[in-house]
Design a protein around this motif. Structure first.
Motif, short mmCIF file in Angstrom:
data_model
loop_
_atom_site.label_atom_id
_atom_site.label_comp_id
_atom_site.label_asym_id
_atom_site.label_seq_id
_atom_site.Cartn_x
_atom_site.Cartn_y
_atom_site.Cartn_z
N THR A 203 37.15 36.57 35.90
CA THR A 203 36.66 35.23 36.25
C THR A 203 37.34 34.79 37.53
N PRO A 204 36.56 34.58 38.61
CA PRO A 204 37.19 34.27 39.90
C PRO A 204 37.61 32.82 40.02
N SER A 205 38.60 32.58 40.86
CA SER A 205 38.91 31.25 41.38
C SER A 205 38.35 31.19 42.79
N PHE A 206 37.62 30.13 43.09
CA PHE A 206 36.92 30.08 44.38
C PHE A 206 37.80 29.51 45.48
N PRO A 207 37.57 29.94 46.72
CA PRO A 207 36.66 31.02 47.13
C PRO A 207 37.23 32.39 46.73
N ALA A 208 36.32 33.32 46.47
CA ALA A 208 36.73 34.64 45.99
C ALA A 208 36.14 35.73 46.86
N GLY A 209 36.87 36.83 46.94
CA GLY A 209 36.38 38.01 47.62
C GLY A 209 35.69 38.95 46.66
N LEU A 210 35.16 40.03 47.18
CA LEU A 210 34.43 41.02 46.38
C LEU A 210 34.74 42.42 46.89
N GLY A 211 34.40 43.39 46.07
CA GLY A 211 34.37 44.75 46.54
C GLY A 211 35.42 45.66 45.96
N PHE A 212 34.99 46.86 45.57
CA PHE A 212 35.88 47.86 45.01
C PHE A 212 36.16 49.03 45.96
#
Length: 329
Positions: free
Chosen positions: A55-64
């Motif tokens: 569950t992200p806290s905003f703002p959040a990044g992405l990508g593996f």
């Protein structure tokens, strides 16, 4: 400052924004890379939409996944130098170590010097798919020559990786796809058999192909109603490995088939492998050997420029792709 992709709320691809962010240097045990290419995964679309394990806290990044050159080394990192060409094995958390950006930091154990024969796009399309498939089929199921292996969502990057890995040990691959549109492409990709689940009798075809031994291993990211015909075609003592939840429909528990055949239904996430140093080392060695020998060859569906990250996510969710969706920088 570096350009990174972030999102400030859950939603569709349109919530992704490219923003200038002041990034910290790599921490102890971390490697910062200048990203040349990104490999996109369904998990990232699920995170963006609010349907993922974290569950992200905003703002959040992405990508593996990413590939690029080493930009900086944190304290305590050995075996790498600035400028090395590397690619990234997905870490335990994309929130802590997001990949979508011009610069990104990762734990050093997850940063690999890949074969020089790979392009940046190919290198970004390696680790999630091959480690996921390796963990299920080799580490857990221990498939071998003549094992009948069913691979659903077979035209996905993980599905194609599973076909290659199963073929490398002599197993018999049965690829399952929704329609016949990708049937020839799957045969060309090495599948011994292909079944179009929406057009054919899945249970009947599986039984006909695997008779009399039956299907020993099923590798499935879908769930939902497909459980019924899959388990019906499985051999006594068979193993179904579930690594996703793509179906929006309820997943039935086939109680009497499980009981009568002594089946094992097992949940699986790639972090079982990447979070265990010994298992991760074995996975690295297996994948690197396969890349060098040519037994493992990443299949790229389409490459988008970084500025088109929204379009890349739309394509990722379109189910049109055959292989990996990649973003280049």
């Amino acid at each position: 400052m570096a350009r990174v992709v972030r999102f400030h709320e859950h939603g569709g691809p349109e919530v992704l924004r490219i923003e200038d962010v002041d990034l910290p240097p790599p921490g102890r045990g971390e490697v910062q890379i200048r990203v040349k290419a990104l490999g996109l995964n369904r998990a990232e679309a699920m995170m963006r939409a609010g349907h993922y394990l974290e569950t992200p806290s905003f703002p959040a990044g992405l990508g593996f996944e990413a590939a690029g050159t080493v930009e900086a080394l944190g304290e305590g990192v050995d075996g790498l130098a600035r400028g090395d060409a590397v690619s990234v094995i997905p870490p335990l958390s994309m929130l802590q170590w997001p990949a979508y950006g011009e610069l990104a930091s990762f734990p050093s154990a997850h940063v690999v010097k890949h074969p020089a024969s790979l392009s940046w796009e190919q290198a970004a399309a390696v680790w999630m798919q091959y480690v996921t498939a390796y963990g299920a089929l080799i580490d857990i199921a221990a498939i071998r020559r003549a094992t009948f292996v069913v691979i659903t969502a077979a035209s996905s990057s993980v599905g194609l990786a599973a076909i290659q890995i199963a073929n490398s040990v002599g197993a018999t691959t049965i690829a399952v796809t929704r329609s016949s549109a990708k049937k020839q492409a799957l045969l060309d990709a090495g599948a011994a058999h292909v079944i179009a689940a929406a057009e054919e009798d899945l249970e009947g075809r599986l039984k006909a192909i695997a008779d009399p031994a039956g299907v020993q291993v099923v590798f499935d990211p879908i769930g939902g109603p497909i459980f019924e015909p899959l388990t019906a075609a499985m051999a006594r003592g068979g193993l179904l490995i579930e690594y996703g939840a793509l179906s929006a429909e309820p997943t039935p528990f086939p109680l009497f088939k499980v009981l009568s055949k002594s089946l094992t239904l097992r949940g699986y996430v790639v972090h079982e492998i990447t979070g265990d140093p010994a298992r991760l080392a074995a996975a690295k060695a297996f994948v690197l050997d396969g890349l060098r020998s040519g037994a493992l060859q990443p299949v790229i569906a389409r490459t988008f420029p970084f500025e088109q990250i929204v379009d890349a996510h739309r394509f990722l969710e379109s189910n049109q792709q055959f292989g990996k969706v990649v973003v280049s920088l």
